[in-house]
Each structure stands twice: as C-alpha cells, then as structure tokens.
Design a protein around this motif. Sequence first.
Motif, PDB file in Angstrom:
ATOM      1  N   GLU A 702       2.835  22.855 -13.008  1.00 27.56           N
ATOM      2  CA  GLU A 702       3.959  21.951 -12.770  1.00 27.56           C
ATOM      3  C   GLU A 702       3.704  21.063 -11.553  1.00 27.56           C
ATOM      4  N   GLN A 705       1.079  18.440 -12.371  1.00 29.42           N
ATOM      5  CA  GLN A 705       1.617  17.385 -13.225  1.00 29.42           C
ATOM      6  C   GLN A 705       2.441  16.393 -12.406  1.00 29.42           C
ATOM      7  N   ASN A 706       3.225  16.909 -11.459  1.00 27.11           N
ATOM      8  CA  ASN A 706       4.005  16.028 -10.579  1.00 27.11           C
ATOM      9  C   ASN A 706       3.083  15.176  -9.704  1.00 27.11           C
ATOM     10  N   LYS A 708       0.195  14.067 -10.488  1.00 24.16           N
ATOM     11  CA  LYS A 708      -0.382  12.977 -11.299  1.00 24.16           C
ATOM     12  C   LYS A 708       0.488  11.729 -11.269  1.00 24.16           C
ATOM     13  N   ASN A 709       1.792  11.930 -11.187  1.00 25.37           N
ATOM     14  CA  ASN A 709       2.708  10.789 -11.174  1.00 25.37           C
ATOM     15  C   ASN A 709       2.595   9.964  -9.886  1.00 25.37           C
ATOM     16  N   GLN A 710       2.016  10.565  -8.842  1.00 23.58           N
ATOM     17  CA  GLN A 710       1.908   9.866  -7.553  1.00 23.58           C
ATOM     18  C   GLN A 710       0.592   9.099  -7.399  1.00 23.58           C
ATOM     19  N   LYS A 712      -1.076   6.539  -8.878  1.00 21.08           N
ATOM     20  CA  LYS A 712      -1.172   5.073  -8.838  1.00 21.08           C
ATOM     21  C   LYS A 712      -0.649   4.512  -7.521  1.00 21.08           C
ATOM     22  N   GLU A 745      -7.110  11.361 -12.110  1.00 24.99           N
ATOM     23  CA  GLU A 745      -6.351  11.958 -13.224  1.00 24.99           C
ATOM     24  C   GLU A 745      -7.210  12.978 -13.964  1.00 24.99           C
TER      25      GLU A 745
END
Length: 912
Positions: A702, A705-706, A708-710, A712, A745
């Motif tokens: 978890e 995955q969070n 990964k959102n940061q 970019k 990623e």
Amino acid sequence: MQSFLEEVIDDLYGQQRNITAYIYVLPSKRAGTFLRNAISKKLGKTIISPDIYSIEEFIEKISGLSYASQTQQIFELYDSYLKAGPEEKEPFDSYLNWAQTLLQDFNEIDRYLIDASDLFSGLSAIQEVNHWSLKSEKTTLMENYLHFWQNLNSIYEHFNNNLLNKQLGHQGLVYRKAVENIDSYVKDEKQKHVFLGFNALNTAESKIIQTILATGESHIYWDIDPYFLNDKIHDAGLFIRKHKATWHHFASNDIEGISNHYLSSKNIEIIGVPKNIAQAKYVGSLLTKLQEEKPESLKNTAIVLGDESLLNPLINSLPATIPSINITMGQKLALSGLASFFDSFLDLHLTKTSKGWFYKDFISFLSHSNTGLLLNHVGVETNKLITSINLKNWTYIKDTHLDILFSNNEKIRSIFFDPYQNPKQLIDRCHYLIEKFKDEFIATSNKIELEHLYKFHKLFNQIEELTTQYHFLTTLKGFHNLYKQLLSSETMDFQGDPLEGLQVMGMLESRNIDFETIILTSVNEGILPSGKSNNSFIPFDLKIEYGLPTYKEKDAVYTYHFYRLLQRAKNIYLLYNTEPDVLEGGEKSRLITQLLTDENRTDIVEKIAAPKITVIPTEKQQISKTPDLVQLINDYTQKGFSPSSLSNYIRNPIDFYKQNLMNIAETNSVEEHVAANTFGTIIHDTLEELYTPFIGTELNVENLQNAKNQIKGLVKINFEKTYLDGNITSGKNLIAHNVIIKYIENFIDAEIKELKTQNIKIVALEQKLKVELHIPGIEQPVILKGKLDRIDIANGVTRIIDFKTGKVERRNVEITDWKALIDDYGYSKAFQLLCYSYMFLKTHTDTSELNAAIICLKNLKSGLLQFAQKESSRSKKNILINHETITLFEEQLFLLIKEICNADIPFIEKDV
C-alpha cells in the motif's frame, strides 16, 4: 629570355615605326606596366608614355558610357523586374539568389550582339514546353513563373534604358554601345592602334578590332606558337584559327606575333601533392631550393594560383629569406576577422526564434575576438557572460536573460541584441560598431585592421545609399544576402613593385606576361579547366544556336592560358592535388594528361610529393611526487578517500591527480540534453525523497503504491533543482524526463513483487560513513569516507544497495582474484561495494555479516547484482561479506593507499 611584349616592340621598332605614336590595347591593365617597361628599355631615354588601355577601358572610352557598379546593376535590375508585368513578384531577398545569373546572361547577350527579343522569345517558348504541369488550368504560381520568362525582354529593355539615361552601362551594354560608336570613333580619332595578346574575343570586341584594323595603320599581335596554330584540334589555338579563317583582315595580311618557343628544351616537373595546404607548403620548399641554387632566378619567377583561395596559405608558406615579393591578387575581405564578426552579428538577428537565441549561436558571437574587444572596452568580461549561461543552463537566451547579463550596459545590449525595425537601423548599428573598432585599432596601431575597417565603412555606406534611393530592401534576410554578395567581391590589394622580385598572381593576371620560371598550382580537373558549370538561364542548345559561349569555349580559354604560360618559360612546375575532393578539385587536369601524351615533349618528369611523417613515440605521462605533491596527498588523506576517488586512481592515476588532488574539473557547459550525471542525480534524489518516510519501517504494498503517485511531481521538482533553467518540455529532454519516471515506476513495481517473498525493512538512505585507517608505513591516519545509497534488511539479512543508472553487468561484481580489485578497473563496481561494506562493518560492530548489491535501473530484469567471491569462473559463489572477506579486502585496500602515498612511486598514465 625575350618576352612577348619585348618581341612586339622589337618588331615595330625594326619596321622603323614610331612606337610612341600608337595606342596600345591589351587584355588586362597589369600587362600595361610591363609594356611601358619594354618601350622604355628599347628607347633608352625619357619619353611621354603612349596611351595604353586594357580592352575594357578602351571600349568604355569608345562607348561614352561608364561602367555601373555591380551593386547598382543589382538594384536597377530589380527595379526593372518590378515594373515588368502585373503578376506577383519575388521579394528582394529571394531575387538576390538569381540576380547575378540574369545579369551575366544580359552581359553575354550584349557582348555577342544578339537580338535579345528573338532569343528571349525562344527561351520563353522552351520554358512553356518544359513546364512541369500537364494540366490545362494553371495555378497562380505557374502563371507567375511563365510570365517571368515572357517578360524577360521588357525587363532587359527597361534595365538597359535606365542605365543609359544615367550614362551608365553593364559591361555588355557598354560593349554594344561601343560597336554603335566605332565608325565615328575611327573617323574622328584617326590614330594608329596596336592590339596585343588577345585570344577569345566576343562579337563586339571582334567587330571593334576589325573596324580599326581596316582603317589606318594598325596592328594586332597574337601571342601564339605555330605548334598550336597549325594543329587543327588543339584548343590552345582554337579561337585564333577561327579569327584567321573569318576575318577579312587576314585575307591580305599575315598573322603577326607568332613565335617558336614551345618546343624548345625545358625543365618540366609535374608534382602531385596531397591536399591544398600541402601544395602551398611545397611551393615554399621549392622556392627555398631555388633561392639556394640560383637566387637571381627568383626575379624572373611567378607563382600562378589556379585556385586563388590558396593565397592565404601560400603567404604563410613563403620563405622569410626572399627579399621582395609582389602580389597582384587581392586578399579576399571575406577572410578577415571583421568579416566573420559582422557576419556573426547579422546571423544573430536571423537566428533568433520565438524561444530566443540558441545558446551555441549566442556563445559563438560572444566568443568572437572582436566581440570581446568591444565588450572589454565597456568593462564586460565575455568569459563571465559565457560562464553565467553555462551555470544557469540556458539552452535558449531570452530577452529576460539579457536583462541579467547586461544589467549595467544598456547601450551595448541595445546595439547588439535589440530587435530592428528596418535595415537602416542595422546599418546605423554597424556604423556605430565601426567607430568603436576604429578607436580600438588606432589605440593599438593595428594598421591592417584599420584598412579592413575602411573597406567595411565603404561597403555599408554603399548599401545605405542604395537603400535610401530604392525602397525595396526592407528585410534582414535581403540585407544579409546583399551584404554577402558585395563582400564576396571585395579584396584588400597588396602594394608592391610589379617589375621586381617574386610575382604571385592568378591565371588571368598572367596574360601577356612571361617568366623564366613558372610555378602553377591546383592543376586539377574542375579548377583548370573549370568544367561543365553552366551559370545561366539560357539552355546549352540555345547558346549554340545564337553563338554564345558554352563551357566548351571556356575550357578552350583555360587551355590557351595554360599553354601560353609554358611557351617561353624554361623551368615549369605544375602542382596538382592528388586527393579527389568535390570541393577542392578531382583528379589531375586533362591539361596535364594532354601534356604527358604529347610525343614532342620528352623533358617532363613526374613526381608524387608527400610531407615527411615522423613517428613521434607516445610516452605515457608521468608525474613525480615532489615534496609539495606529497604534502598535498597527505592533506587529501586527512580529508578522506572516497570509493569513487580510489576507483578513479585504479582507472588512471593521472586522472586522480588532476581531478581529485588538483581539483581540475571539466569545463562547465550548457547541458543542451540531460547529461548522464544529471540523469543519475535526479533519480537518486527522487528515490531518497520517496523512501525517506519508510525509514525504520517495513515496506508494504500500500505504501509503495501511494509512493508511485508522487513520482511525477518529485521528478519535476528535482529536474528544476538539478537541471536549473534547462528546457524539458520537448525533444530528448522530454524523453529523458519520461524515462526517469518509468525507471522509478519499474523499480517500485519490482519492490512490490519482491515483497511477495521477502520482508524488507529500510534502515537508512544516503547514509554518510567515515572510518579512520591506520596503515603500516603511513605515519598519519587515513580517512575513508562515503555515502551509502540504501541500507535495508531483507528476511533478516543486512543489505547495502547501490543504485546505478548506467550499464552494469554481473561479471563486474564477481571476483576470483583479490589482486584484480586494485589492478583492473573492470572490477570497480565490486571495489566500491566492498568499500561500502568495509566502512559499514567497521562502524556497526553489532553486525557481523551482510550482502552488498547493485540495482541497475537501466536493466531491472537482471535483478540484484550481488557482490560474490568464487574460486574460479565455474565454482560456487559466496555472496556473504563477513570479517574474513573484509580482512582480505583490507589487505588490497591498504596496498592501494600505500601506493598512492608512496613518494617514490610516480603517478603514471594508464591506457584508458
């Protein structure tokens, strides 16, 4: 040796003629000086010189017109073009691309007295037939194209009439007008004329000369050998044979000026030399040899340049011991430093885009020596400007950047970089710059540059005068094209004594002049003769139909000049370029081949000359360790060795000396595209920020995955921090930006997959370590320091992870021989992993063993590239690093550091 001009004067004098009562007409002005000298020597007393004209001056006198300058012709022709027909016209800058070709055609039409309307009618019909479109309906472009050919006659007539109204003419018009006036000239003047050394005559010249010969006691002397005249196929006699067959004068008169010299014994050497510069160097060595053997022979020696661009290298190759040199050719102004400055200055405005100036163009302008001269005068250091651009990583220089660079020099900024409203403003700026250069050159007594500057002053004045008179020069591109055309014809003339010393000249300047020793360069196909160049709008077949010269006639002209040079000379050196080159000429000239196949010439020697190549043994650089250098090394041991600095020494001790000891860094430059080290820094910084929240905790899916959102957002921030003002919105940089995101990623995806089989706890990120080493033989303690990318615990095993963005293979981290660690740079990755492991185990005594690995982000499929020790390439791998491993490594590490610190072992360069 008696020259052609001396032979003519002897012949006239022998006929009891008053040689001072004639008007003499020659092909060129230069031969006039030699003719005066020949008359003076013959009479042996002071006299008033007879009238001596070049053919162009003579025809100008008959016509009553003056020659219009090339620039005047260009502007007048465009004015006529605009007024011919209602169709759409090309802008001035586009017109300049074909103006010279059309002027050349108009010249030939008038010099050969062609019915222009008839020829242009035929040309228009040919263009209609050759038209590329088979459709009955024509586009506007097609209509305009055909109208141009249909209006050529009206352009021609309007152009000629405009010039005539100003008592001016292009060369062809002056010739045509002279033909119209020749009868009245002959009637009024009633003087005797002597024409000397002509060969290829256009129709106008032929009519004028024949008319004068038919009335009064006038003569024409041809500089020709019967060997060429009697050979019906030899091009050297082509034109004179035609004149003999067609002129009424020769029905009752013999040809005068024939002399038998060509078949006399000569020393002819044909020398092949690689490339143009080598030809200039060979001429220099040849002159040195001639001066040593027969110093007096240099007074009757000429260097004739087949390719006039060799003048500069030739000047630099002439022996300093030659007492006097006369150069009759002009040095091209376009080769001067000021020419490249103004060209760069104008290019600066042409190359500006909506993004600004590309940094390479901008820095190129700033780096020019003359730019530096002006900037230094106002207290601006160009090096500081360039350093600022490099450090701030400005790929494009915008107006806002100019505010920073030239904050205290608004005047110089506006002169160089402000946008222009019209060419007049640019000319004003050029005049301002000329004034500034003038002050600088006067202050430094730079007389040559002052001469160059005066030429540019005249050139810009000329353009300014024409832009005031004609209002169609409105674009910078047109101004720049005009500037380049005018510059290409400008020369700096040398001053000297044409009758004394070594003579340097072009092929056309050699007409009517004879020398005992001839050195002729660039006797290559495409240069002598020039080949099938057809710079004309008139097709080949149409030229044949109307009796206009083609490349065949031009080749015959070169053939005549070539053999005329050889006629009276005793020593002849023909140089050609042995290296086929499209720009510098191809194989040796057909003229050389023709000479070699002549059965009557048995005195030719062929040579191939090449520069002596001395093999200079490359000695490896060696730097002895002086007391000062030993002290520098001792200071460095206190600051601390890093694994990368030690690897640098293993790779090449000289690099370690320069980069690590002397701090000689690579020159800063703009990163137009993201460099490898910048690429790696951004990835490391982003990974550190992503994983910092997880320090001290076990990773879970978890959280990753969070994270990964940061990615970019963090990559963008780190790009701005590391790549500064570099542009990442397009091109390779945008690709690099996306590749970095993809790498990170993919890495997190690999971590998530690994969590299925392992529990991973992050212990530390970017941890700095330092250990103090006490090495036998080195008095002071030695510091080893480094920064570990990541320390984690996977299923209870401590791991040291080093991230790499470059290529790493498994063989780089697996060793069989401990000594190879400090001898072979191929194991540098294994060496660095052991350094990190060594420091960690020395500072974390509660840990007795660990694993060390590299994660290659470029190739994640390879997995963890773990350090391993094995007995042989096929034996079982031992990936565990413990105190025994560290002891073995420490032995090699101490040997390496002792070698660096040993004053008796110099730094010796390695082959990299």
